[in-house]
Design a protein around this motif. Structure first.
Motif, short mmCIF file in Angstrom:
data_model
loop_
_atom_site.label_atom_id
_atom_site.label_comp_id
_atom_site.label_asym_id
_atom_site.label_seq_id
_atom_site.Cartn_x
_atom_site.Cartn_y
_atom_site.Cartn_z
N ARG A 36 0.84 -1.20 0.00
CA ARG A 36 0.00 0.00 0.00
C ARG A 36 0.88 1.25 0.00
N HIS A 92 -16.45 -3.30 -6.58
CA HIS A 92 -15.61 -3.58 -5.41
C HIS A 92 -14.66 -4.74 -5.68
N SER A 119 -8.59 -4.54 -10.82
CA SER A 119 -8.22 -4.99 -9.47
C SER A 119 -7.76 -6.44 -9.48
N GLU A 148 -8.85 -4.35 -2.46
CA GLU A 148 -10.01 -3.46 -2.51
C GLU A 148 -10.34 -2.90 -1.12
N TRP A 151 -6.49 -0.85 -0.14
CA TRP A 151 -5.93 0.15 -1.05
C TRP A 151 -7.04 1.04 -1.58
N SER A 152 -6.66 2.23 -1.98
CA SER A 152 -7.60 3.12 -2.67
C SER A 152 -7.62 2.76 -4.15
N LYS A 153 -8.63 3.21 -4.86
CA LYS A 153 -8.68 3.01 -6.31
C LYS A 153 -7.48 3.69 -6.98
N LYS A 154 -7.07 4.81 -6.42
CA LYS A 154 -5.91 5.53 -6.95
C LYS A 154 -4.66 4.65 -6.86
N ARG A 155 -4.47 3.99 -5.71
CA ARG A 155 -3.31 3.13 -5.54
C ARG A 155 -3.38 1.91 -6.46
N PHE A 234 -10.71 9.82 -8.86
CA PHE A 234 -9.92 8.94 -8.03
C PHE A 234 -9.79 9.50 -6.61
#
Length: 234
Positions: A36, A92, A119, A148, A151-155, A234
């Motif tokens: 992360r 998700h 993902s 999911e 982590w963020s969607k950005k990561r 994001f």
């Protein structure tokens, strides 16, 4: 075999299984939490490709240059979503409609079509080996849930565009951008981003700079989808 001896063996096997499960869960959770914040130094795919290169009698090549999320062209992020996972910001980890469509198409086509989300691809690329076994797919689903959650969607997108294979010995968008268009990932145009995104499914066979008629058509469709996408928040 005496019943007491059988019970003893059963308890021993159960303890070993229990210890293995706890160890796997602890290490996998640690790995997800670590990545992360930390860049993965390599992936199993890179090692596998390296041995394949040596078997072909060529030098081991890993061209990989990490760039932060903000250093990647918005065109490339939109192209990745448009090409691979248009509901990336909404789901998700799993797109069940895409999986259902892939199953239906694969039943009537010789060309296998995947239904994996970005993902899921990150889970496979960062933590797992190549393969199509049910065991690997099950572990992939497990890691997909973990990233999911933690982590963020950005990561996830940052990791995806930095670790994905994009050519022979080429990993990540910065190395691909330099190899194909001799520019930084931050400067990719819509057309160039779509040209790179179109080779994601088969980067060792397809070329971003010398596309077939099929790839040109796919590139056109990706650019159309890029226009249709709303804001990527994001």
């Amino acid at each position: 075999m005496p019943k007491s001896r059988f019970n003893g063996i059963f308890k021993l096997v159960f303890r070993i299984f229990k210890l293995g499960f706890i160890l796997f869960f602890g290490l996998s959770l640690f790995g997800v939490l670590l990545f992360r914040f930390v860049r993965p130094p390599f992936t199993w795919l890179m090692i596998e490709r390296g041995f394949q290169q040596k078997a072909r009698g060529v030098d081991w090549k890993i061209d990989k240059q990490w760039v932060s999320f903000d250093e990647i062209s918005d065109n490339m992020k939109r192209a990745a979503v448009a090409a691979e996972d248009q509901s990336f910001l909404e789901h998700h980890g799993f797109d069940f409609k895409a999986i259902e469509k892939a199953i239906e198409k694969n039943a009537h086509s010789k060309r296998l079509i995947g239904g994996s989300t970005i993902s899921q691809q990150v889970a496979k690329n960062v933590f797992l080996w190549e393969g199509r076994s049910l065991l690997r797919k099950g572990i992939e689903a497990y890691f997909t849930v973990l990233i999911e959650v933690f982590w963020s969607k950005k990561r996830i997108m940052e990791m995806y565009l930095n670790e994905i294979e994009m050519g022979d010995g080429i990993y990540g968008i910065e190395a691909a951008s330099q190899a194909y268009f001799h520019k930084h990932a931050s400067d990719l145009t819509k057309h160039e981003a779509a040209a790179i995104a179109v080779i994601f499914p088969s980067p060792l066979k397809w070329s971003a700079t010398n596309p077939t008629r099929y790839l040109k058509h796919r590139q056109y469709l990706i650019m159309k989808n890029m226009k249709r996408l709303g804001p990527l928040d994001f």
